[in-house]
Design an enzyme around this catalytic site. Structure first.
Site, short mmCIF file in Angstrom:
data_model
loop_
_atom_site.label_atom_id
_atom_site.label_comp_id
_atom_site.label_asym_id
_atom_site.label_seq_id
_atom_site.Cartn_x
_atom_site.Cartn_y
_atom_site.Cartn_z
N GLY A 100 1.04 -1.33 -0.08
CA GLY A 100 -0.03 -0.01 0.04
C GLY A 100 0.95 1.35 0.06
O GLY A 100 2.07 1.13 0.14
N GLY A 102 2.82 3.40 1.60
CA GLY A 102 3.43 3.71 2.85
C GLY A 102 4.03 5.00 2.77
O GLY A 102 4.42 5.53 4.06
N ARG A 103 4.40 5.60 1.74
CA ARG A 103 4.76 7.19 1.85
C ARG A 103 4.37 7.90 0.61
O ARG A 103 5.13 8.87 0.17
CB ARG A 103 6.34 7.10 1.67
N ARG A 185 3.69 13.89 -7.64
CA ARG A 185 3.42 13.18 -8.93
C ARG A 185 2.27 13.18 -9.54
O ARG A 185 1.21 13.25 -8.86
CB ARG A 185 3.85 11.69 -8.13
N ASP A 261 3.91 -4.20 -8.24
CA ASP A 261 3.31 -2.99 -7.65
C ASP A 261 3.64 -1.97 -8.40
O ASP A 261 3.33 -0.71 -8.36
CB ASP A 261 3.57 -2.89 -6.30
N ASN A 262 4.94 -1.94 -9.24
CA ASN A 262 5.13 -0.92 -9.87
C ASN A 262 4.88 -0.93 -11.29
O ASN A 262 5.60 -0.32 -12.53
CB ASN A 262 7.13 -0.75 -9.83
#
Ligand code: AMP
Ligand code: MG
Length: 493
Positions: A100, A102-103, A185, A261-262
């Site tokens: 998830g 996280g940052r 972003r 996840d990327n």
């Protein structure tokens, strides 16, 4: 179903031009958690991308630097943002984990004349998914993402964008103390293969259907009414991945951490961590400090993309057919087409790089012979193709070798059979073979200066990278390769 045509414009009269919506927050609640950017002591604007802002329908030119710093540090958010952290899972180096943001905190979606874009703060503090992480980011890596993502955009490669970087006034603790920073972003969305994996791992088929249909509506609206919507969706995602990875290969971009996840379902390059551009051509090129086995090496990227798509297909099985065996057969058949699809994109790109107007049987071999010579002689990937594209003769010593000469005669013969002039061919080649890429030593020198508060090198570098296909006296110095067989990049920093 979340309707993307009914924008909940909360701030239509907003003087800066925000037209905000939060469709992701209307999806099943397990997909996100409310999040709030952490308070920071002294936000300061480092860089703001006014061109991108304008493309988003924003006019930030009249905004004071302090107000922009507060905004992009998440301290002073306009009405209409509903900040959340997104849940996702992912195969990281082959191992599955629930993850998830996280940052990272998704502020909301800007509905611009060019479409809907996520506005996300990276490094804005802890969320529900931070696990043991501090939720923060350091200035160097955030500026690095800014540089490389904007360079990819200028190269014409689908990518998330970078709107701003601010420092927070806080320190972050890594191997040493570093200035904390936040990157804003901008992405078509942050829906990943891992987002689908998250729901599949929870066996939540009904949410999976909602997410699939939402994603189709958002990124593949032409499929909304197709009878085999979910199979077509998979095929379309695979097509964009094949096209994207081919573009990476054709400029020598090494992503470095192609975990599931990327992988963005939109087909954009996302998550600029340990990425870097290859200098000397070598399929084994790896920059990431932790990628010891070379899983994400340059030459492995197409195969890894297919592996990641297989993980995506697994999540869609319940939507592909009522019987699992049938669904597996459909998925396997589609996935099996990836190598040919990739090859088509890659070869079309190679033809353009070599100035070949029409497809011929020997094209792949012609391209591979050049690459083999480049690998043997450690020729610079970018500069070799650029040298072939310019009007000046090839005088460098390496071009005098019999192997190159023999390849060159073959290539020249092929070119001489085309209808257009050699000079016209070279003009087209210069539009696809960049003169400048973000050379590692240039990136590092700009980051080191910026960390000391000196931004001129960063601004120069960004200006040069903004027009990668044109060289002038100034950008010529940026064509020199990095001497960096031992260059190492770091993840999650
Ligand atoms: P990345 O390597 O940036 O793709 O991150 C992988 C996962 O680790 C994601 O779920 C991130 O949100 C999480 N992560 C990375 N850095 C941090 C951090 N400093 N604090 C909390 N979570 C983090
Ligand atoms: Mg990531």
């Amino acid at each position: 179903m979340v309707n993307l045509t009914e924008i909940e414009v909360v701030a239509d009269q907003d003087p800066l031009g925000w037209r905000l919506d939060n469709t992701y927050s209307r999806l099943p609640g397990c997909l996100f958690s409310p999040a709030k950017p952490a308070e920071v002591s002294a936000p300061r604007l480092v860089i703001l991308n006014h061109k991108l802002a304008a493309d988003l329908g924003l006019d930030l030119t009249q905004m004071s630097a302090d107000a922009a710093a507060a905004l992009f540090a998440g301290q002073d958010l306009p009405d209409g943002f509903q900040p959340i952290a997104q849940a996702y899972a992912g195969h990281q180096y082959g191992g599955f984990t629930m993850l998830g943001d996280g940052r990272a905190i998704l502020l909301g979606e800007q509905c611009s004349p060019r479409g809907r874009f996520d506005i996300q703060l990276k490094g804005a503090g802890q969320t529900q998914y931070s696990r043991r992480g501090d939720g923060r980011a350091a200035l160097g890596p955030m500026l690095r993402e800014y540089i490389i993502s904007e360079a990819m955009f200028a190269l014409g490669i689908p990518t998330t964008r970078s709107l701003a970087v601010v420092t927070t006034g806080e320190r972050v603790y890594r191997q040493s103390q570093l200035p904390g920073a936040i990157l804003t972003r901008v992405a078509a969305s942050h829906i990943r293969v891992g987002t689908f994996q998250y729901l599949a791992a929870r066996d939540d088929e009904s949410s999976l259907r909602v997410l699939a249909d939402y994603t189709i509506q958002r990124h593949y609206p032409e499929l909304a009414d197709s009878t085999n919507r979910h199979a077509d969706f998979f095929r379309a995602v695979m097509d964009r991945q094949a096209a994207l990875i081919a573009r990476w290969q054709l400029v020598g971009f090494v992503h470095g951490v192609m975990n599931t996840d990327n992988v963005a379902i939109s087909g954009e390059t996302i998550d600029y961590g340990p990425c870097a551009f290859m200098n000397a051509f070598d399929p084994a090129t790896v920059f990431s400090s932790i990628d010891h086995a070379g899983r994400y090496a340059y030459g492995n990227q197409p195969a890894i993309a297919q592996w990641n798509l297989a993980r995506f297909a697994e999540t869609l099985l319940p939507l592909l057919a009522p019987q699992q065996d049938d669904a597996i057969a459909i998925a396997t058949d589609m996935l099996g087409q990836f190598p040919d699809l990739f090859e088509e994109y890659w070869l079309a790109g190679m033809r353009a790089k070599l100035g070949l107007q029409k497809a011929e049987v020997g094209d792949r071999d012609l391209a591979e012979s050049l690459l083999n010579w480049m690998q043997k002689t450690k020729a610079d990937f970018t500069n070799t193709f650029r040298d072939l594209s310019v009007d000046e003769p090839l005088t460098a010593e390496r071009y005098g070798s019999p192997e190159f000469q023999s390849w060159n005669s073959r290539w020249q013969l092929r070119l001489s059979q085309q209808s257009r002039s050699a000079s016209a061919t070279r003009t087209t080649m210069r539009r696809v073979n960049p003169a400048v890429i973000p050379r590692n030593h240039r990136v590092e020198e700009a980051l080191a200066a910026a960390e000391n508060g000196e931004l001129s090198l960063l601004l120069r570098l960004l200006a040069v990278l903004a027009t990668p296909y044109n060289v002038d006296a100034e950008s010529a110095g940026y064509q020199i390769p990095s001497d960096d067989c031992s260059y190492r990049t770091f993840c999650g920093t």
